[in-house]
Design an enzyme around this catalytic site. Sequence first.
Site, PDB file in Angstrom:
ATOM      1  N   HIS A 149       9.916 -22.527  74.455  1.00 38.44           N
ATOM      2  CA  HIS A 149       8.999 -23.448  73.783  1.00 38.44           C
ATOM      3  C   HIS A 149       9.561 -24.115  72.533  1.00 38.44           C
ATOM      4  CE1 HIS A 149       7.857 -20.091  71.048  1.00 38.44           C
ATOM      5  NE2 HIS A 149       7.468 -21.061  70.239  1.00 38.44           N
TER       6      HIS A 149
ATOM      7  N   GLU B 249      12.723 -28.818  70.327  1.00 38.31           N
ATOM      8  CA  GLU B 249      12.528 -29.163  68.930  1.00 38.31           C
ATOM      9  C   GLU B 249      13.691 -28.681  68.058  1.00 38.31           C
ATOM     10  OE1 GLU B 249       9.917 -30.868  67.697  1.00 38.31           O
ATOM     11  OE2 GLU B 249      10.789 -30.774  65.681  1.00 38.31           O
ATOM     12  N   ASP B 250      14.096 -27.453  68.277  1.00 37.12           N
ATOM     13  CA  ASP B 250      14.994 -26.811  67.308  1.00 37.12           C
ATOM     14  C   ASP B 250      16.453 -26.722  67.742  1.00 37.12           C
ATOM     15  OD1 ASP B 250      12.718 -26.433  65.890  1.00 37.12           O
ATOM     16  OD2 ASP B 250      12.497 -24.297  66.347  1.00 37.12           O
TER      17      ASP B 250
END
Length: 736
Positions: free
Chosen positions: A72, A76-77
């Site tokens: 998840h 994004e990271d």
Amino acid sequence: MMRQYELVDRVRRYNPDTDEALLDRAYVYAMRAHGTQLRASGDPYFSHPLEVAAILTDLELDDATIVAALLHDTIEDTGATKAEIEKLFGKQIADLVEGLTKIKKLDLVSKQAKQAENLRKLLLAIADDVRVLLVKLADRLHNMRTLKYVPQEKRDRVAQETLDIYAPLAARMGMQDMREELEDLSFRQLSADAYTSITTRVEELRERNGPLVEEIERELQDELSARGIPARVKGREKRPYSIWRKMERKAIGFEQLSDLYGFRVIVQGVEDCYRALGVVHMKWPIVPGRFKDYISTPKPNDYRSVHTTVIGPRRQRVELQIRTQDMEDIAEYGIAAHALYKDESGAQSIILSNESRAYAWLRKTIENLSQGLSPEEFLEHTKLELFHDQVFCFTPKGRLIALPRRATPIDFAYAVHTDVGNTAVGCKINGTIAPLVSELKNGDEVEIITSKAQTPPGAWETIAVTGKARAAVRRATRTAVRAQYAGLGRKIAERAFARAGKAFGEEALAKAMPRLARTSLDDVFAAVGRGEIKTDDLIRAVYPDWSAPRPDERGTGGRAPTGEGWFELKKGQNLKFKIPDAAEHPAAIPIRGINGDLPVRFAPNGGAVPGDRIVGILTPGEGITIYPIHSRELQHFEDAPERWLDVRWDVDELTDGRFPAQIVVTAVNEPGSLAQVATGIAERNGNIEGISMRSRSPDFTEMVIDLGVFDLRHLNGIISDLRSRAVVSSVERSSG
Ligand code: MN
């Protein structure tokens, strides 16, 4: 950190058909993607998605959800892309991860318009696939569990968002356990004192009650099985946040909470629920008004159960929830429970099936998105649906303030900022001046009017409904009272030093602080004001050689130093006061708001009215009592000149407040004399607050009358009126 095989084991335990290779691939992929990244706690970052996945295995969710949890945070990271994830794990999982990425940055405690937009995005992402919400909730749960590692300034915000948005969403989805843990963790962050106090008391109670819960469980279970109903009974304490909410909602203290324990009775079939209910109701007295049947009428989040409360075993108030195992699963896991019943077409179709009322709610809410509501209308609508026990109000700048039902502008002010609350003097609701004690309604725009000179009245503590406001009021009034004592203490100290003929200086006093076991001058003065430090000791702390004059040097029979101009008294004389000229005492202590919450009160019997010469008598630990100088009570304080305070009225000329005065009327003992006296008082607009009568002789009656008057002139007017009446032989003020 959980090992790869451990995760697979956890999934296999409830899903023997799990795709182990898929789980393994996701584990390795996420671990590599996060690489050497660390969490704020210092743990490898990968421990976070892994814990999130583990939480979801407790909910027994399908492979795609577990994999999405592992992945998840990758888009994004890390360098991962949706395309890459889709290639490796398929479109369904890639969509889930993308949905989670989209909502990751949504700030749900921002300005109103932004917030509406963000909530809309959140719900849209959930609507695509409700598993996005399940992963998001697990993600938030783990972040809340590890909140202590997050920088202090961010914690409140995360906790507030959790309490405002995610916990209610979990509730809406019927995920009771998730909701409770999110609420408790947020509560602990946002109201640490309240949280600690409640958990401590629950702990104490648990120790005091010993095996009470087990005993009740056993007795219930035995009773049911004797009647041929096999049942599992499980008791548990209410959660801290739910206890807190109840205390707030009902404005009661912990001791007044009657049902801290809830008991679940799990039976085999729906019919057994009602049979069990019958057994319980026959055996123990019912607490009226508590029976609810959510089996025939389920809650909107699919919750089903029958509820009742009885005075049960050991005379305890026992709250019961009777349900089947299926109902129990739904009650605990909500929408997630539907994933338990997979069919050939896979979990997705089950989760999205219309068998879930929670999902129906979500669909309906999303539909509103397409009905062209403005973002604000949408927010209003959605939030109302989500949070029926809250009100949403706005600052003039459009900031949304969420408050519990029945909140007041006082709560609003403190929610905006403690300083705003502490200085609030009035408010406008939707542009109109309104009392600070009004009940706020959804959508109200509230403007708080502040004044720097204000300190919050202590009464607000009982009016406010939010813990934050109450705690702040308590703190502020404590500070204000302390400041008053300190101011008072300073005057007392100055006067005592002057009387002793010693120089008063803060520097010298500061040096003497260790001898007084105080750490600040304010502390010293406050202690003097409260009467905890005697002035003699204070002077000796600075001038160790000084000795207090012996009592007989202070005067026989209680003679106050005449130099002060207070009063002279020789043994055997009647009390006769010499009133100090106000000009000689420019530093008189003003009594601000004499009816307010200062530690100031009137002497009983007679009190004092504006215009009376008054003195204040300090009673350690209690405050100041105001006596009119004619009061005989004052003789009791003759030996303690340091307790006498020079006070003066600070009453607005136009005040319409009444003050207590007591008069003694001697009237002729004949029919109608009381009526005449009463008429005289009424004609002069006096208020009779009490009358007691006694017969002095066959001819005269003495009436002791408690009056409410505006001031001395008013009182004197009444007295001369009465004196002019034929039935009245004398009128005097009580001398206390
Ligand atoms: Mn995360």
